[in-house]
Enzyme design. Structure first.
Site, PDB file in Angstrom:
ATOM      1  N   GLY A 106     -11.215  -8.177  -1.911  1.00  0.00           N
ATOM      2  CA  GLY A 106      -9.779  -8.396  -1.131  1.00  0.00           C
ATOM      3  C   GLY A 106      -9.193  -9.589  -1.251  1.00  0.00           C
ATOM      4  O   GLY A 106      -8.018 -10.125  -1.478  1.00  0.00           O
ATOM      5  N   LYS A 118     -20.327 -16.231   0.623  1.00  0.00           N
ATOM      6  CA  LYS A 118     -21.564 -16.029   0.840  1.00  0.00           C
ATOM      7  C   LYS A 118     -22.438 -15.313  -0.109  1.00  0.00           C
ATOM      8  O   LYS A 118     -21.845 -14.145  -0.437  1.00  0.00           O
ATOM      9  CB  LYS A 118     -21.770 -15.459   2.418  1.00  0.00           C
ATOM     10  CG  LYS A 118     -21.217 -16.401   3.331  1.00  0.00           C
ATOM     11  CD  LYS A 118     -21.703 -15.939   4.764  1.00  0.00           C
ATOM     12  CE  LYS A 118     -20.846 -14.546   5.260  1.00  0.00           C
ATOM     13  NZ  LYS A 118     -21.396 -14.121   6.489  1.00  0.00           N
ATOM     14  N   GLY A 138     -13.772  -3.644   0.291  1.00  0.00           N
ATOM     15  CA  GLY A 138     -15.266  -3.095   0.542  1.00  0.00           C
ATOM     16  C   GLY A 138     -15.631  -2.188  -0.238  1.00  0.00           C
ATOM     17  O   GLY A 138     -16.822  -2.096  -0.980  1.00  0.00           O
ATOM     18  N   ARG A 149       0.791  -1.270  -0.087  1.00  0.00           N
ATOM     19  CA  ARG A 149       0.011   0.099  -0.108  1.00  0.00           C
ATOM     20  C   ARG A 149       0.733   1.186  -0.102  1.00  0.00           C
ATOM     21  O   ARG A 149       0.354   2.297  -0.612  1.00  0.00           O
ATOM     22  CB  ARG A 149      -0.850  -0.134   1.062  1.00  0.00           C
ATOM     23  CG  ARG A 149      -1.910  -1.108   0.939  1.00  0.00           C
ATOM     24  CD  ARG A 149      -2.966  -0.840   1.958  1.00  0.00           C
ATOM     25  NE  ARG A 149      -4.343  -1.677   1.667  1.00  0.00           N
ATOM     26  CZ  ARG A 149      -5.113  -2.233   2.687  1.00  0.00           C
ATOM     27  NH1 ARG A 149      -4.803  -2.045   3.803  1.00  0.00           N
ATOM     28  NH2 ARG A 149      -6.077  -2.818   2.065  1.00  0.00           N
TER      29      ARG A 149
HETATM   30  P1  ADP Z   1     -13.798 -11.214  -1.632  1.00  0.00           P
HETATM   31  O1  ADP Z   1     -12.867 -10.868  -0.654  1.00  0.00           O
HETATM   32  O2  ADP Z   1     -13.012 -11.319  -2.814  1.00  0.00           O
HETATM   33  O3  ADP Z   1     -15.097 -10.364  -1.998  1.00  0.00           O
HETATM   34  P2  ADP Z   1     -15.291 -13.288  -0.159  1.00  0.00           P
HETATM   35  O4  ADP Z   1     -14.887 -12.728   0.751  1.00  0.00           O
HETATM   36  O5  ADP Z   1     -16.473 -13.330  -0.599  1.00  0.00           O
HETATM   37  O6  ADP Z   1     -14.250 -12.777  -1.572  1.00  0.00           O
HETATM   38  O7  ADP Z   1     -14.978 -14.872  -0.242  1.00  0.00           O
HETATM   39  C1  ADP Z   1     -13.621 -15.349  -0.025  1.00  0.00           C
HETATM   40  C2  ADP Z   1     -13.655 -16.726   0.635  1.00  0.00           C
HETATM   41  O8  ADP Z   1     -14.433 -17.432   0.093  1.00  0.00           O
HETATM   42  C3  ADP Z   1     -12.236 -17.268   0.946  1.00  0.00           C
HETATM   43  O9  ADP Z   1     -11.794 -17.399   1.977  1.00  0.00           O
HETATM   44  C4  ADP Z   1     -12.690 -18.943   0.315  1.00  0.00           C
HETATM   45  O10 ADP Z   1     -12.016 -19.776   1.089  1.00  0.00           O
HETATM   46  C5  ADP Z   1     -14.095 -18.750   0.389  1.00  0.00           C
HETATM   47  N1  ADP Z   1     -14.605 -19.822  -0.450  1.00  0.00           N
HETATM   48  C6  ADP Z   1     -14.419 -20.221  -1.896  1.00  0.00           C
HETATM   49  N2  ADP Z   1     -15.170 -21.069  -2.114  1.00  0.00           N
HETATM   50  C7  ADP Z   1     -15.934 -21.700  -1.044  1.00  0.00           C
HETATM   51  C8  ADP Z   1     -16.479 -22.838  -1.048  1.00  0.00           C
HETATM   52  N3  ADP Z   1     -17.033 -23.694  -1.843  1.00  0.00           N
HETATM   53  N4  ADP Z   1     -16.903 -23.243   0.311  1.00  0.00           N
HETATM   54  C9  ADP Z   1     -16.611 -22.411   1.360  1.00  0.00           C
HETATM   55  N5  ADP Z   1     -15.766 -21.258   1.260  1.00  0.00           N
HETATM   56  C10 ADP Z   1     -15.687 -20.901   0.052  1.00  0.00           C
END
Ligand code: ADP
Ligand code: MG
Length: 426
Positions: free
Chosen positions: A381, A230, A404, A69
């Site tokens: 992230g 989620k 975010g 950063r």
């Molecule tokens: P970002 O930060 O890029 O927006 P998220 O925080 O929504 O992404 O999701 C990232 C998390 O999703 C990771 O920790 C990953 O392990 C989890 N994940 C991905 N696929 C699965 C799955 N099939 N079951 C459970 N967790 C998952």
């Protein structure tokens, strides 16, 4: 009384805007009407410039463990140095919640920045007060002072106008370069803009350029890949992208709520029962709009989420098993459908990538996207660190620096730290 002060201030801002902004840089950039102004659109020589940066770096026992950063802010700081500005930097670090927390001092960051720039960067004992004011007024051209952690004052997150005004009074121009904080209406991101001409730094400008293109003028075919943990975190993103994208690919944990909505057995995979109806509604809406939502057709499953779990490739998820990655047929399906993309936006890993055995889906798709001749943007992230861990950063047009903030942008929200940037018509 208050109104009168505000009018006077507005007048002062307008006058100083005319005085400070040169239109030559704008003309060089060849932008059309009402584009957001950048640091290149303002005369900086001899001016005191307040630059809001995102120096919220990870620290362990007072040592910076990742200075990405700080490095990301260098182009803006270097430009201001070259222009002969007196530079005042401000940032938060961690969550001191309005208290002075010595472990969250920005002093180690000032030292790291000094090393990176090869010049001394001073650190102020605070971000407001007499001592800070005199340190700022003693700054000479091309000198830098870093203000102490802005969140040592609760007025920062409260966006207190008096606090914002005292920060703003230190400078002649405000440059926001902290995209990662731009979804928050805090004093040092948004409040100060009430009192100063406001432009973006290079980092923020790049974010604005890509996200505005996604939202307003995507290159078709425009595909969105959504994954991650989620559905509930991403509802507004899915809804907004459904309107914009030509196809949506869903993987990751959230895919299983969609599959469950179609009556498919998902074993012990991630399920948000209270979002099944919503998922069903989104699938129906997509069908009505004639847009494809492409879901996984096979899976990598295991009995538990662990490094040494035994994995299987399946098309039907057996009872008791958890689907933790997209399978090989899904990868081929995704790649075939992505091949003609003009633009791809990706948010959310397609599997539990933190464990090697469940990272192949994300890696394969990341490699494929990296090879495409398209505009490729990553938000989120975890998705950013996933692509970084594969060493594929250079294969993407833009990897957003704000988790975010990038999600809120993709939701179609107007970010407070972006809306305060002055616009200029040609
Ligand atoms: P970002 O930060 O890029 O927006 P998220 O925080 O929504 O992404 O999701 C990232 C998390 O999703 C990771 O920790 C990953 O392990 C989890 N994940 C991905 N696929 C699965 C799955 N099939 N079951 C459970 N967790 C998952
Ligand atoms: Mg995340």
């Amino acid at each position: 009384m208050h109104l009168c002060r505000k009018t006077t201030l507005t007048f002062l801002v307008l006058v100083s805007s005319i005085f400070l902004f040169s239109d030559s840089a704008q003309a060089r950039r060849g932008k059309t009407t009402f584009s957001k102004m950048t640091i290149e659109d303002v005369g900086l020589s001899g001016k005191t410039v307040l630059i809001r940066v995102d120096f919220n770096v990870p620290l362990k026992d007072g040592v910076i463990t990742d200075d990405t950063r700080i490095r990301a802010a260098l182009p803006t700081i270097q430009y201001a140095l070259e222009q002969g500005a007196k530079i005042v930097l401000t940032s938060h670090l961690g969550r001191p919640k309005g208290e002075v927390v010595p472990e969250l001092s920005l002093a180690p960051i000032a030292r790291r920045l000094s090393e990176l720039l090869g010049i001394n960067v001073g650190i102020a004992p605070d971000c407001i007060g007499n001592e800070v004011e005199s340190m700022v007024s003693n700054l000479r051209e091309s000198e830098i002072l870093l203000l102490e952690n802005i969140r040592f004052h609760s007025e920062e997150t409260e966006n207190d106008p008096v606090f914002a005004r005292s920060i703003a009074s230190l400078a002649d121009v405000f440059v926001n370069d902290a995209f990662g904080s731009s979804h928050r209406a805090h004093a040092s991101v948004v409040g100060v803009a009430d009192y100063l001409p406001t432009v973006s730094g290079y980092l923020l400008d790049k974010e604005i350029t890509y996200f505005e293109q996604i939202l307003n003028a995507p290159e078709h075919p425009f595909y969105a890949i959504l994954g991650g943990a989620k559905v509930s975190d991403k509802i507004a993103v899915i809804e907004n992208l459904l309107n914009l994208a030509d196809k949506i690919f869903i993987g990751g944990g959230m895919a299983y709520t969609f599959l469950a909505a179609q009556g498919i057995e998902i074993g012990n995979s991630k399920l948000e029962e209270d979002k099944i109806e919503l998922a069903r509604g989104l699938l129906a809406k997509a069908a009505e709009m004639g847009k494809e939502i492409i879901l996984p057709i096979d899976h990598i499953v295991a009995e538990e989420i662990s490094e040494d779990a035994e994995v299987q490739i399946v098309t039907e998820i057996p009872e008791g098993m958890i689907a933790l990655d997209i399978g090989p047929q899904t990868r081929e399906l995704f790649k075939e459908a992505l091949g003609d993309a003009g633009m791809v936006v990706w948010n959310g890993p397609l599997g539990f990538f933190e464990i090697d055995a469940f990272s192949h889906g994300s890696r394969d798709i990341a490699e494929f996207i990296a090879s495409l001749d398209a505009i490729k943007v990553v938000g989120g992230g975890d998705t950013a660190s996933c692509i970084e861990s594969f060493g594929l950063i250079d294969g993407f047009s833009h990897i957003s620096t704000g988790g975010g903030a990038s999600l809120e942008y993709l939701e179609g929200k107007i970010l407070p730290g972006v809306s305060i940037i002055n616009t200029q018509s040609d």
